[in-house]
Design a protein around this motif. Structure first.
Motif, PDB file in Angstrom:
ATOM      1  N   GLY A 229       0.707  -1.202   0.078  1.00 41.14           N
ATOM      2  CA  GLY A 229       0.183  -0.008   0.236  1.00 41.14           C
ATOM      3  C   GLY A 229       1.037   1.238   0.083  1.00 41.14           C
ATOM      4  N   SER A 230       0.264   2.391  -0.328  1.00 37.85           N
ATOM      5  CA  SER A 230       0.878   3.591  -0.498  1.00 37.85           C
ATOM      6  C   SER A 230       1.573   3.961   0.861  1.00 37.85           C
ATOM      7  CB  SER A 230       0.054   4.787  -0.797  1.00 37.85           C
ATOM      8  OG  SER A 230       0.299   5.833  -0.465  1.00 37.85           O
ATOM      9  N   PRO A 231       2.926   4.324   1.006  1.00 39.67           N
ATOM     10  CA  PRO A 231       3.564   4.591   2.100  1.00 39.67           C
ATOM     11  C   PRO A 231       3.143   6.120   2.689  1.00 39.67           C
ATOM     12  CG  PRO A 231       5.153   3.774   0.366  1.00 39.67           C
ATOM     13  CD  PRO A 231       3.912   3.742  -0.685  1.00 39.67           C
ATOM     14  N   GLU A 232       2.888   6.772   1.541  1.00 43.25           N
ATOM     15  CA  GLU A 232       2.500   8.214   2.065  1.00 43.25           C
ATOM     16  C   GLU A 232       1.095   8.155   2.971  1.00 43.25           C
ATOM     17  OE1 GLU A 232       1.686  10.685  -1.106  1.00 43.25           O
ATOM     18  OE2 GLU A 232       2.019  12.548  -0.055  1.00 43.25           O
ATOM     19  N   MET A 233       0.123   7.379   2.440  1.00 43.80           N
ATOM     20  CA  MET A 233      -1.151   7.211   2.879  1.00 43.80           C
ATOM     21  C   MET A 233      -1.006   6.626   4.214  1.00 43.80           C
ATOM     22  SD  MET A 233      -4.422   5.148   1.288  1.00 43.80           S
ATOM     23  CE  MET A 233      -4.425   3.823   2.326  1.00 43.80           C
ATOM     24  N   TRP A 234      -0.313   5.626   4.342  1.00 51.74           N
ATOM     25  CA  TRP A 234      -0.249   4.767   5.604  1.00 51.74           C
ATOM     26  C   TRP A 234       0.574   5.591   6.722  1.00 51.74           C
ATOM     27  CZ3 TRP A 234      -3.419   1.268   7.146  1.00 51.74           C
ATOM     28  CH2 TRP A 234      -4.413   0.626   6.318  1.00 51.74           C
ATOM     29  N   ARG A 235       1.625   6.387   6.328  1.00 53.12           N
ATOM     30  CA  ARG A 235       2.312   7.196   7.252  1.00 53.12           C
ATOM     31  C   ARG A 235       1.185   8.010   7.888  1.00 53.12           C
ATOM     32  NH1 ARG A 235       5.090  11.840   4.151  1.00 53.12           N
ATOM     33  NH2 ARG A 235       2.838  12.043   4.306  1.00 53.12           N
ATOM     34  N   ASP A 236       0.429   8.783   7.229  1.00 55.47           N
ATOM     35  CA  ASP A 236      -0.398   9.856   7.799  1.00 55.47           C
ATOM     36  C   ASP A 236      -1.431   9.230   8.386  1.00 55.47           C
ATOM     37  OD1 ASP A 236       0.691  11.601   6.256  1.00 55.47           O
ATOM     38  OD2 ASP A 236      -1.068  12.308   5.016  1.00 55.47           O
ATOM     39  N   ILE A 237      -2.004   7.915   7.968  1.00 60.98           N
ATOM     40  CA  ILE A 237      -2.941   7.140   8.952  1.00 60.98           C
ATOM     41  C   ILE A 237      -2.363   6.788  10.205  1.00 60.98           C
ATOM     42  CG2 ILE A 237      -4.176   4.884   9.317  1.00 60.98           C
ATOM     43  CD1 ILE A 237      -4.646   4.860   6.207  1.00 60.98           C
ATOM     44  N   GLN A 239       0.208   8.256  11.942  1.00 58.32           N
ATOM     45  CA  GLN A 239       0.517   9.322  12.669  1.00 58.32           C
ATOM     46  C   GLN A 239      -0.970   9.890  13.249  1.00 58.32           C
ATOM     47  OE1 GLN A 239       3.793   9.700  12.860  1.00 58.32           O
ATOM     48  NE2 GLN A 239       2.806  10.761  14.508  1.00 58.32           N
ATOM     49  N   SER A 240      -2.015  10.054  12.253  1.00 59.65           N
ATOM     50  CA  SER A 240      -3.391  10.382  12.523  1.00 59.65           C
ATOM     51  C   SER A 240      -3.834   9.737  13.627  1.00 59.65           C
ATOM     52  CB  SER A 240      -4.078  10.556  11.355  1.00 59.65           C
ATOM     53  OG  SER A 240      -5.366  10.713  11.445  1.00 59.65           O
ATOM     54  N   ASN A 241      -3.614   8.215  13.622  1.00 58.56           N
ATOM     55  CA  ASN A 241      -4.389   7.482  14.712  1.00 58.56           C
ATOM     56  C   ASN A 241      -3.413   7.081  15.878  1.00 58.56           C
ATOM     57  OD1 ASN A 241      -6.421   6.334  15.767  1.00 58.56           O
ATOM     58  ND2 ASN A 241      -6.467   4.657  14.572  1.00 58.56           N
ATOM     59  N   ARG A 242      -2.224   8.044  16.140  1.00 60.77           N
ATOM     60  CA  ARG A 242      -1.130   7.663  16.879  1.00 60.77           C
ATOM     61  C   ARG A 242      -1.298   7.067  18.265  1.00 60.77           C
ATOM     62  NH1 ARG A 242       1.236  11.135  20.563  1.00 60.77           N
ATOM     63  NH2 ARG A 242       3.564  10.665  20.580  1.00 60.77           N
ATOM     64  N   SER A 243      -2.200   7.682  18.933  1.00 63.13           N
ATOM     65  CA  SER A 243      -2.563   7.134  20.241  1.00 63.13           C
ATOM     66  C   SER A 243      -3.143   5.947  20.133  1.00 63.13           C
ATOM     67  CB  SER A 243      -3.546   8.161  20.940  1.00 63.13           C
ATOM     68  OG  SER A 243      -4.221   7.377  22.130  1.00 63.13           O
ATOM     69  N   ALA A 244      -4.031   5.328  19.562  1.00 62.38           N
ATOM     70  CA  ALA A 244      -4.802   3.893  19.183  1.00 62.38           C
ATOM     71  C   ALA A 244      -3.747   3.181  18.758  1.00 62.38           C
ATOM     72  CB  ALA A 244      -5.792   4.078  18.345  1.00 62.38           C
ATOM     73  N   MET A 245      -2.824   3.266  17.890  1.00 62.62           N
ATOM     74  CA  MET A 245      -1.840   2.742  17.309  1.00 62.62           C
ATOM     75  C   MET A 245      -0.753   2.302  18.453  1.00 62.62           C
ATOM     76  SD  MET A 245      -2.027   1.430  14.295  1.00 62.62           S
ATOM     77  CE  MET A 245      -0.470   1.066  13.831  1.00 62.62           C
ATOM     78  N   LEU A 246      -0.466   3.360  19.380  1.00 61.49           N
ATOM     79  CA  LEU A 246       0.693   2.824  20.438  1.00 61.49           C
ATOM     80  C   LEU A 246       0.145   1.859  21.604  1.00 61.49           C
ATOM     81  CD1 LEU A 246       2.298   6.450  20.750  1.00 61.49           C
ATOM     82  CD2 LEU A 246       3.306   4.504  19.582  1.00 61.49           C
ATOM     83  N   THR A 247      -1.361   1.845  21.555  1.00 64.27           N
ATOM     84  CA  THR A 247      -1.997   1.120  22.304  1.00 64.27           C
ATOM     85  C   THR A 247      -2.022  -0.249  22.016  1.00 64.27           C
ATOM     86  OG1 THR A 247      -3.393   3.082  23.347  1.00 64.27           O
ATOM     87  CG2 THR A 247      -4.161   0.665  23.504  1.00 64.27           C
TER      88      THR A 247
ATOM     89  N   ILE B 263       6.222   6.280  15.309  1.00 69.27           N
ATOM     90  CA  ILE B 263       5.438   6.675  15.517  1.00 69.27           C
ATOM     91  C   ILE B 263       4.991   7.665  16.897  1.00 69.27           C
ATOM     92  CG2 ILE B 263       2.663   5.987  16.117  1.00 69.27           C
ATOM     93  CD1 ILE B 263       3.286   3.631  14.358  1.00 69.27           C
ATOM     94  N   ARG B 264       5.699   7.313  17.993  1.00 64.63           N
ATOM     95  CA  ARG B 264       5.553   7.820  19.293  1.00 64.63           C
ATOM     96  C   ARG B 264       6.318   9.298  19.014  1.00 64.63           C
ATOM     97  NH1 ARG B 264       4.686   5.875  24.039  1.00 64.63           N
ATOM     98  NH2 ARG B 264       5.241   3.616  23.179  1.00 64.63           N
ATOM     99  N   ALA B 265       7.446   9.240  18.346  1.00 69.28           N
ATOM    100  CA  ALA B 265       8.182  10.656  18.269  1.00 69.28           C
ATOM    101  C   ALA B 265       7.565  11.526  17.007  1.00 69.28           C
ATOM    102  CB  ALA B 265       9.617  10.384  17.959  1.00 69.28           C
ATOM    103  N   ARG B 266       6.516  10.993  16.319  1.00 66.17           N
ATOM    104  CA  ARG B 266       5.960  11.690  15.183  1.00 66.17           C
ATOM    105  C   ARG B 266       7.143  12.019  14.138  1.00 66.17           C
ATOM    106  NH1 ARG B 266       1.034  13.578  17.395  1.00 66.17           N
ATOM    107  NH2 ARG B 266       1.138  14.233  19.651  1.00 66.17           N
ATOM    108  N   ASP B 267       7.998  10.881  14.137  1.00 65.05           N
ATOM    109  CA  ASP B 267       8.973  11.137  13.127  1.00 65.05           C
ATOM    110  C   ASP B 267       8.684  10.360  11.694  1.00 65.05           C
ATOM    111  OD1 ASP B 267      11.256  10.789  11.490  1.00 65.05           O
ATOM    112  OD2 ASP B 267      12.632   9.869  12.978  1.00 65.05           O
ATOM    113  N   THR B 268       7.820  11.385  11.219  1.00 66.40           N
ATOM    114  CA  THR B 268       7.206  10.803   9.744  1.00 66.40           C
ATOM    115  C   THR B 268       8.199  10.557   8.549  1.00 66.40           C
ATOM    116  OG1 THR B 268       6.965  13.239   9.211  1.00 66.40           O
ATOM    117  CG2 THR B 268       4.945  12.085   9.893  1.00 66.40           C
ATOM    118  N   ALA B 269       9.184  11.074   8.792  1.00 66.58           N
ATOM    119  CA  ALA B 269      10.333  10.715   7.757  1.00 66.58           C
ATOM    120  C   ALA B 269      11.007   9.024   7.819  1.00 66.58           C
ATOM    121  CB  ALA B 269      11.535  11.622   7.625  1.00 66.58           C
ATOM    122  N   ALA B 270      11.226   8.949   9.106  1.00 63.76           N
ATOM    123  CA  ALA B 270      11.378   7.671   9.502  1.00 63.76           C
ATOM    124  C   ALA B 270      10.447   6.734   9.059  1.00 63.76           C
ATOM    125  CB  ALA B 270      11.938   7.317  10.882  1.00 63.76           C
ATOM    126  N   LEU B 271       9.321   6.826   9.394  1.00 58.33           N
ATOM    127  CA  LEU B 271       8.151   6.023   9.153  1.00 58.33           C
ATOM    128  C   LEU B 271       7.813   5.805   7.648  1.00 58.33           C
ATOM    129  CD1 LEU B 271       6.071   4.508  10.767  1.00 58.33           C
ATOM    130  CD2 LEU B 271       4.629   6.586  10.961  1.00 58.33           C
TER     131      LEU B 271
END
Lengths: 291, 291
Positions: A229-237, A239-247, B263-271
């Protein structure tokens, strides 16, 4: 022939998701004219040559459409709405197809201000491993689930219009709370995508990656499909869903550690229990899905 | 009509793997009589009613076959060979379909002693998410890769016979060192299976598992497909390939941790770099696979 429900629809990002949406509306006879906007001129030209859009539009033109679909990566929501806001038609309805909702709603509030009521947030649950206008198809949403997370400021009529648009596309529409949506999607969509990508990166970094990849079979194929899948799209997802992702990552790691301990300790009973739980759940899911 | 290459073939474990093997040999006209043995009488009766085997055999009877295929979980290799060894025909060739090779060879050496030369280790790379004789099909190995890890004690003629058997099934046969096989398969087959199972167990243990599972789409479906595989078979594989698995899990966890930090560091480039590496590798793999 009855008049189309939406005389003009504008779509921002005419790839798989946005392109399939307008293709399905067109097939259903529910759209008159389709405008496309986006950052990539080549992609827009391609969309036009494929007949997905009738014209390429500026934000000023797109902002007067009856319905605007935002189908760009979620990180673009704020900038896109910022560009549209100054020209927004009084009866224009905006919706989106973003995979996260809380963060998207926050961006929309910041960009739209007192016009936030015109934004009805949505998310179609549909595969996105292929990208670009070439991948668009009118049948993409047939029998798929679309989640709307309506805002207190939305009118019933606007929510109804967006629900109808998706219904014309063949989808089943359900409503959810934005936070509940985000946690559930982190679990069943975003985490698998991250794991598939993490796994694929691990493999390709290994010293004998070529030999390993040459031996990969159909299990590997399916397990890693979403990693394309698109790295750009998923990077955004992510990041946008950061808190739920970390959990989710933390909880997943606990189970991974548990499996590792069982293998290390030769605890075959614990290992079998874990595998049996997974297999039973997967069989049950398949069964319910087919029901 | 020419005589079949293998007048009698015995198969221990008449499920997807063993059943498909004899079905393919039969379709190719290269087997006379097929004997089945195994722990599960119902499965054997089913295999007989499906025409996969001609008769149910004791170890004593099976041990005189021209070719014996071991297609039970790898943990059963030692006990199975122990049961066959006292009656083994002097010209009988034994092969197996186990997903691990070093551990299987060690079990075989212990069980067969001076007859170890009659055992030609093998591994067909073919999907095993469905199980049981019902899942068997003559076409399973068509265009699939089969790896042989011949022993110093094998005769060229016996290795040739096993290679030919797989060729009759439509497979491409390659030779590898057993340790290299195990490390490569740990990476591209066993680790994905563990991850899919760990993920599925994580999901079903979550408090709102039902709601989450109801929202799962096609990405989830493909990512978790292998988690439906036989828990007993995979427990044995992980245990049998323990050392390689522990290496792979550790390396995978490093990349998972790296993604979590980004993800935690919001390092979008690394992600994005991580996701791009994965997507590029997956596209490249698909391309080479099709070539």
């Amino acid at each position: 022939m009855t008049a189309p429900r939406f005389p003009t629809v504008a779509v921002a990002g005419v790839g798989l998701i946005g392109g399939s949406f307008v293709a399905a509306l067109r097939q259903a006879g529910q759209v008159g004219r389709v405008l496309g906007m986006g950052r990539n001129p080549l992609s827009l030209e391609k969309a036009q040559s494929l007949g997905l859009i009738d014209a390429i539009a500026t934000p000023q033109e797109a902002a007067r459409a009856d319905l605007i679909m935002l189908a760009a990566p979620v990180g673009a929501t704020g900038p896109l709405l910022g560009a549209l806001a100054p020209y927004l038609g009084p009866n224009t309805i905006i919706t989106d197809a973003g995979s996260t909702k809380s963060d998207v709603v926050a961006s929309a509030r910041a960009a739209l201000g007192k016009h936030i009521g015109q934004f009805v947030p949505g998310h179609p649950i549909a595969g996105a491993e292929r990208t670009g206008p070439d991948a668009a198809q009118a049948a993409l949403y047939q029998d798929r689930t679309v989640i709307l997370t309506p805002l207190p400021e939305n009118t019933m009529a606007d929510v109804r219009a967006v629900r109808d648009a998706w219904t014309y596309c063949g989808a089943h529409v359900i409503d959810m709370d934005a936070d509940a949506h985000d946690q559930a999607l982190a679990a069943v969509s975003h985490l698998p995508h991250l794991l598939a990508s993490v796994f694929m990166t691990h493999i390709v970094r290994s010293p004998d990656a070529a030999r390993r990849l040459a031996l990969a079979g159909s299990g590997f194929r399916d397990f890693t499909r979403i990693a394309a899948g698109s790295p750009e799209m998923w990077r955004d997802i992510f990041q946008s869903n950061r808190s739920a992702m970390l959990t989710e990552i933390a909880a997943l790691r606990d189970v991974l550690d548990e499996s590792e301990r069982a293998i290390r300790a030769r605890d075959t009973a614990a290992l079998q229990t874990l595998l049996q739980t997974a297999a039973d759940a997967r069989h049950q899911w398949e069964k319910e899905r087919r029901a």
